[in-house]
Design an enzyme around this catalytic site. Structure first.
Site, PDB file in Angstrom:
ATOM      1  CD  GLU A 372     -28.576  14.093   4.744  1.00 29.76           C
ATOM      2  OE1 GLU A 372     -28.189  13.778   5.868  1.00 29.76           O
ATOM      3  OE2 GLU A 372     -28.655  15.259   4.346  1.00 29.76           O
ATOM      4  N   GLY A 373     -26.375   8.942   3.000  1.00 27.73           N
ATOM      5  CA  GLY A 373     -26.213   7.496   3.081  1.00 27.73           C
ATOM      6  C   GLY A 373     -27.036   6.835   2.002  1.00 27.73           C
TER       7      GLY A 373
END
Length: 392
Positions: A372-373
């Site tokens: 998620e990043g």
């Protein structure tokens, strides 16, 4: 010695006084479920690389799937702080449990609720909320992780259906999923979302094996080989990367709360162990080096709690920016992984044993700090916000 049951949550700055009675009731109900359902079996699941049986239906029964989704579509209509507290308690059990709920809620239910047609909402959301249907989210590809704009997965308009080709990788729940929200490029090169259903010819979900992290969670691929997707399965409400990125903002917000739970589990275990374990004739908690660690743990947890609470207030007011969410995700995951590693040292050799949670949390957080990043990408998102200059 064995696993320590949590008797009180660290609340050094009286943050509970800023929560509503409903918030505290929701937190307690999820905490009780984690204690009774997750804790007795999580070490076995992680050690044996198996998921927890019936997990999604159990999560549905306690209202942990899409809690902010409107009641008319099967959700609970709760606010964003409630969602955060639920994620916190789930991840105190294990990152794999929070990941399952986070993907279902923020990456599958959120886009259908936000960008789907009325028919799609009524068809999928109630079953997803109940855990009767399991969803996955297809964005990351074998060759494109932090750069989703370069995705190769694509679909063509064949008149009465779309033809989908490509592959997605590192997908939570993919081997189990009934549906997948898949982001792909149309013939104009613009990104759109498709709901792909289990059983569609050419759609396969091979499992990823031999993970050292998130071992109680099923991970796999989504592979599309000339998959015919009905036109009614296109998400009509969004075109471009705004769609998947808005899903990630919701998921990153949940992660920023969730990892506090992992940190709390490690902190509470370390405090109790330091009071009971004796060396040189006295508890190890009486030594300066151990007290330094514990004081730093509590300080960092408290800072993370305050960060999340205000971010939740901003989310409730629809004022939270992607950069603010990135800051919380990056800071809090780093906080949690540091506490997991350092608290393991307080327990010495016992810290590597399955009776205690440190090694399991530390290994899980190695995934959370990347998905998620990544840790570094979130830093650059903050840098862009500060300077106005894109360093990607």
């Amino acid at each position: 010695m064995s696993y320590y049951s949590l008797t009180s949550i660290p609340d050094y700055y009286g943050i509970d006084s800023l929560l509503t009675e409903e918030h505290k009731l929701i937190r307690q109900s999820v905490r009780d479920w984690v204690e009774s359902f997750v804790m007795p079996q999580i070490d076995h699941a992680a050690q044996n690389h198996t998921d927890i049986p019936n997990l999604m239906k159990e999560l549905g029964q306690i209202g942990a799937l899409g809690p902010y989704i409107p009641v008319e579509y099967g959700g609970s209509g709760l606010d964003q702080i409630s969602y955060g507290l639920i994620m916190q308690e789930l991840e105190r059990g294990d990152s794999a449990v929070r990941s399952a709920a986070s993907v279902q809620s923020s990456l599958v239910m959120f886009p259908i609720n936000e960008f789907g047609s009325e028919e799609q909402k009524r068809k999928y959301l109630p079953k997803l909320a109940a855990g009767e249907m399991i969803g996955s989210f297809g964005l990351t590809e074998p060759n494109h992780g932090s750069d989703p704009s370069s995705m190769e997965t694509n679909f063509k308009d064949m008149g009465d259906h779309y033809l989908l080709n490509g592959a997605k990788m590192w997908i939570t729940n993919s081997p189990l999923c009934d549906i997948a929200v898949v982001w792909a490029k149309n013939e104009e090169g613009k990104v759109q979302g498709l709901i792909v259903e289990r059983g569609m010819e050419g759609f396969t979900t091979p499992e990823t094996h031999n993970k050292w992290s998130l071992r109680a969670s099923k991970t796999g691929e989504l592979v599309f080989n000339n998959v015919k997707v009905s036109k009614e399965n296109l998400l009509p409400g969004v075109t471009g990367l705004k769609g998947p990125l808005s899903c990630l903002n919701s998921a990153r917000y949940g992660i920023s709360w969730g990892v506090i739970g992992a940190a709390i589990d490690c902190y509470c275990t370390a405090v109790q162990y330091s009071k009971e374990r004796k060396q040189f004739g006295k508890p190890i908690g009486s030594y300066q080096l151990q007290q330094k660690k514990l004081a730093e743990f509590l300080t960092e947890i408290t800072k993370a709690q305050l960060l999340c609470l205000q971010l939740g207030n901003l989310k409730n007011e629809h004022k939270a920016t992607p950069a603010q969410i990135s800051m919380a995700k990056r800071n809090n995951v780093k906080m949690a992984i540091d506490i997991a590693r350092e608290s393991r040292q307080i327990l010495g050799g016992m810290g590597i044993m399955g009776e205690f949670p440190m090694m399991r949390h530390a290994a899980n957080l190695e995934s959370v700090i990347t998905y998620e990043g990544t840790h570094d990408v979130h830093l650059l998102i903050t840098g862009l916000d500060i300077t106005g200059i894109n360093a990607f």
